[in-house]
Design an enzyme around this catalytic site. Structure first.
Site, PDB file in Angstrom:
ATOM      1  N   SER A  59      11.212  -4.790   1.457  1.00 21.97           N
ATOM      2  CA  SER A  59      12.040  -4.470   2.575  1.00 21.97           C
ATOM      3  C   SER A  59      13.201  -5.195   2.618  1.00 21.97           C
ATOM      4  CB  SER A  59      11.160  -4.618   3.822  1.00 21.97           C
ATOM      5  OG  SER A  59      11.873  -3.598   5.022  1.00 21.97           O
ATOM      6  N   ASP A  87       8.815   2.185   2.659  1.00 18.64           N
ATOM      7  CA  ASP A  87       8.957   0.706   2.982  1.00 18.64           C
ATOM      8  C   ASP A  87       7.775   0.031   2.342  1.00 18.64           C
ATOM      9  OD1 ASP A  87       8.703  -1.917   4.434  1.00 18.64           O
ATOM     10  OD2 ASP A  87      10.667  -1.121   5.359  1.00 18.64           O
TER      11      ASP A  87
END
Length: 167
Positions: free
Chosen positions: A42, A158
């Site tokens: 991320s 993600d």
């Protein structure tokens, strides 16, 4: 034996808290420590990519000057299907402050990987080759905020969903 010792830097997820990775990288640099491998999930994938693309100082300066109004301009009004973050503005930001569009992971000065989540299976995916920006984008694509991205034929989101700190 000392010559075979490798240093890895694992940069985790955590939204805005992840900007602290910039300070960690700067402190390591000041201490003369240079990682041989950089892996991020991320926001950690984004900061790690900027570091290996030699754009970390530019990213840091941009973030220090970012105002609330400028931050608000990254968001779409309403709640569109593709997420609330304006994809075009984010793409422009990434190309200016993380890496050029053409940079390949294989061309970086050190080994790099970003961690993402396969949308259909929920499995962890390590991006270790191909376009750097696609690898970063896949790792930051938090459903509802950013649209999923198709990278190497897979829909990815993600990486913090499966591996918040990629050790």
């Amino acid at each position: 034996m000392k010559d075979s010792l490798k240093i890895g830097l694992a940069l985790g997820s955590g939204a805005a808290r992840g900007w602290a990775h910039i300070g960690v990288i700067n402190a390591l640099k000041n201490a003369g420590i240079k990682p041989d491998v950089v892996v991020g999930t991320s926001i950690g994938a984004l900061v790690g990519a900027a570091y290996l693309s030699n754009k970390l100082p530019d990213l840091q300066q941009r973030l220090l000057k970012l105002t609330k109004l400028e931050t608000a301009r990254f968001f779409n009004i309403g709640f569109p299907f593709n997420g609330v973050v304006n994809k075009d503005k984010l793409h422009e930001f990434l190309t200016l402050y993380v890496a050029d569009e053409t940079v390949l992971i294989e061309s970086l000065p050190e080994r790099y990987a970003s961690v993402a989540t396969h949308l259909h299976s929920g499995q962890e995916v390590w991006n270790t080759e191909g376009k750097l920006l696609e690898a970063v984008w896949s790792s930051i694509s938090l459903p509802g905020l950013f649209p999923a991205i198709k990278h190497h034929g897979r829909w990815l989101i993600d990486g913090g969903l499966v591996n918040p700190v990629p050790v």
